[in-house]
Design a protein around this motif. Structure first.
Motif, PDB file in Angstrom:
ATOM      1  N   ILE A   1     -38.515 -13.983  -1.032  1.00 50.37           N
ATOM      2  CA  ILE A   1     -37.321 -13.463  -0.372  1.00 50.37           C
ATOM      3  C   ILE A   1     -37.139 -14.102   1.002  1.00 50.37           C
ATOM      4  O   ILE A   1     -36.053 -14.583   1.342  1.00 50.37           O
ATOM      5  N   ALA A   2     -38.208 -14.121   1.792  1.00 48.87           N
ATOM      6  CA  ALA A   2     -38.123 -14.631   3.160  1.00 48.87           C
ATOM      7  C   ALA A   2     -37.779 -16.111   3.193  1.00 48.87           C
ATOM      8  O   ALA A   2     -36.969 -16.555   4.025  1.00 48.87           O
TER       9      ALA A   2
ATOM     10  N   THR B   1     -36.834  -3.424   3.427  1.00 50.37           N
ATOM     11  CA  THR B   1     -36.753  -1.980   3.686  1.00 50.37           C
ATOM     12  C   THR B   1     -36.307  -1.240   2.430  1.00 50.37           C
ATOM     13  O   THR B   1     -36.841  -0.171   2.090  1.00 50.37           O
ATOM     14  N   LEU B   2     -35.350  -1.814   1.719  1.00 50.87           N
ATOM     15  CA  LEU B   2     -34.884  -1.195   0.472  1.00 50.87           C
ATOM     16  C   LEU B   2     -35.994  -1.128  -0.574  1.00 50.87           C
ATOM     17  O   LEU B   2     -36.078  -0.171  -1.345  1.00 50.87           O
ATOM     18  N   MET B   3     -36.872  -2.121  -0.566  1.00 53.39           N
ATOM     19  CA  MET B   3     -37.896  -2.215  -1.597  1.00 53.39           C
ATOM     20  C   MET B   3     -39.162  -1.431  -1.259  1.00 53.39           C
ATOM     21  O   MET B   3     -40.020  -1.227  -2.124  1.00 53.39           O
TER      22      MET B   3
ATOM     23  N   ARG C   1     -43.608  -5.256  -5.467  1.00 56.93           N
ATOM     24  CA  ARG C   1     -43.900  -5.470  -6.887  1.00 56.93           C
ATOM     25  C   ARG C   1     -43.611  -4.194  -7.683  1.00 56.93           C
ATOM     26  O   ARG C   1     -42.977  -4.231  -8.742  1.00 56.93           O
ATOM     27  N   ARG C   2     -44.081  -3.085  -7.176  1.00 56.93           N
ATOM     28  CA  ARG C   2     -43.858  -1.808  -7.850  1.00 56.93           C
ATOM     29  C   ARG C   2     -42.363  -1.494  -7.937  1.00 56.93           C
ATOM     30  O   ARG C   2     -41.876  -0.999  -8.958  1.00 56.93           O
ATOM     31  N   PHE C   3     -41.653  -1.795  -6.861  1.00 53.47           N
ATOM     32  CA  PHE C   3     -40.208  -1.551  -6.851  1.00 53.47           C
ATOM     33  C   PHE C   3     -39.522  -2.354  -7.954  1.00 53.47           C
ATOM     34  O   PHE C   3     -38.680  -1.825  -8.696  1.00 53.47           O
ATOM     35  N   LEU C   4     -39.854  -3.645  -8.061  1.00 53.72           N
ATOM     36  CA  LEU C   4     -39.222  -4.475  -9.076  1.00 53.72           C
ATOM     37  C   LEU C   4     -39.576  -4.014 -10.482  1.00 53.72           C
ATOM     38  O   LEU C   4     -38.752  -4.096 -11.398  1.00 53.72           O
ATOM     39  N   GLU C   5     -40.772  -3.516 -10.668  1.00 49.97           N
ATOM     40  CA  GLU C   5     -41.174  -3.025 -11.982  1.00 49.97           C
ATOM     41  C   GLU C   5     -40.376  -1.789 -12.385  1.00 49.97           C
ATOM     42  O   GLU C   5     -40.072  -1.601 -13.567  1.00 49.97           O
ATOM     43  N   ARG C   6     -40.021  -0.966 -11.401  1.00 48.74           N
ATOM     44  CA  ARG C   6     -39.410   0.324 -11.702  1.00 48.74           C
ATOM     45  C   ARG C   6     -37.908   0.389 -11.445  1.00 48.74           C
ATOM     46  O   ARG C   6     -37.198   1.133 -12.126  1.00 48.74           O
TER      47      ARG C   6
ATOM     48  N   ASN D   1     -26.405  -2.429  -6.925  1.00 49.19           N
ATOM     49  CA  ASN D   1     -25.701  -1.401  -6.154  1.00 49.19           C
ATOM     50  C   ASN D   1     -26.247  -1.299  -4.730  1.00 49.19           C
ATOM     51  O   ASN D   1     -25.476  -1.177  -3.772  1.00 49.19           O
ATOM     52  N   LEU D   2     -27.563  -1.361  -4.586  1.00 50.96           N
ATOM     53  CA  LEU D   2     -28.167  -1.229  -3.261  1.00 50.96           C
ATOM     54  C   LEU D   2     -27.768  -2.366  -2.327  1.00 50.96           C
ATOM     55  O   LEU D   2     -27.654  -2.174  -1.119  1.00 50.96           O
ATOM     56  N   LEU D   3     -27.540  -3.544  -2.904  1.00 43.80           N
ATOM     57  CA  LEU D   3     -27.201  -4.717  -2.092  1.00 43.80           C
ATOM     58  C   LEU D   3     -25.719  -5.065  -2.183  1.00 43.80           C
ATOM     59  O   LEU D   3     -25.315  -6.179  -1.847  1.00 43.80           O
TER      60      LEU D   3
END
Length: 260
Positions: free
Chosen positions: A46-47, A67-69, A74-79, A86-88
């Motif tokens: 990302i960076a 911050t959103l993640m 990794r856990r965020f992307l899995e779930r 929508n968030l972005l």
């Protein structure tokens, strides 16, 4: 300035400037907050992908996404990868829109499910491609297949310097006081020099290239020049040289010319 003199100069610069306290405001600073390698490789992607434009905006944009993640990307992307569109929805970073970042990260989540990690996927791409350059083409085609007008993941087949993608690889593979490393699928000797206008000007000044366009051919030529000095670690001096022209008080014009 011969090779012996140039190497002595570079070794001195590395000793003085290769320090973590000199990293900020480089977006590399975000990687230091993630001890888990599988989180860190996502943060690095990302960076590095957003590392274009004004540095203040880069830091703001990267921080918004992280911050959103939350603390475990990794856990965020899995779930919750499917929620990113929508968030972005209102996200903008110069030429990059939120939907483009969301699409990249959704495909990243798919790769993680099938390959286990971005490191494993990169290794698979390099193996199938028969080398780093074609491996990077496969990697980019998978994560950004539509290749929009401004790509987050430039590829060697585009002919560009691929600076941001090469920068990410350096962060993930090299390990010293500045680069956190952790990947073993590639070796530092496999890396190519991340080349922007600053590194290109310095390479011209040192006589490592005569090419006037900072494209992929120039990257390969500059890398060969540094590999002659550091065969096992041709990107060793990327960080210290990139401080010149970026940090206050460090000017490219202060670096010696080959005839000095």
């Amino acid at each position: 300035m011969n090779d012996v003199q140039l190497k002595a100069l570079l070794d001195g610069l590395y000793f003085v400037y290769n320090r973590r306290e000199l990293v900020r405001p480089d977006p590399l600073v975000f990687l230091y907050d993630y001890e888990n390698l599988r989180d860190r490789e996502i943060v690095g992607l990302i960076a590095s992908s957003l590392a274009y434009g004004r540095v203040a905006q880069i830091l703001k944009s990267v921080q918004t996404i992280l911050t959103l993640m939350g603390s475990h990307p990794r856990r965020f992307l899995e779930r919750r990868a499917s929620s990113l569109k929508n968030l972005l929805g209102d996200f903008r970073h110069r030429f990059t829109r939120g939907e483009q970042v969301a699409a990249l990260l959704e495909r990243t989540a798919e790769v993680l499910r099938s390959q286990g990690s971005l490191e494993a996927f990169m290794g698979d791409c390099v193996q199938k491609g028969g080398g780093l350059l074609e491996g990077l083409n496969l990697f980019s085609r998978t994560l950004e297949p539509k290749r929009p007008g401004f790509s987050l993941l430039t590829a060697p087949e585009d002919g560009s310097a691929c600076k941001r993608l090469l920068l990410w690889l350096k962060w993930m593979v090299r390990r010293d006081e500045v680069d956190p490393g952790g990947w073993t699928v590639l070796s530092p000797r496999d890396l190519l020099m991340p080349t922007d206008t600053h590194i290109h000007r310095i390479a011209l000044r040192f006589g490592l290239t005569n090419r006037r366009q900072a494209d992929l051919r120039t990257v390969l030529e500059i890398t060969r020049g540094f590999a002659a000095l550091y065969p096992q670690d041709p990107t060793r001096c990327d960080f210290v040289l990139s401080r010149f022209g970026i940090r206050s008080g460090l000017s490219i014009d202060d670096l010696p010319l080959p005839s000095d």
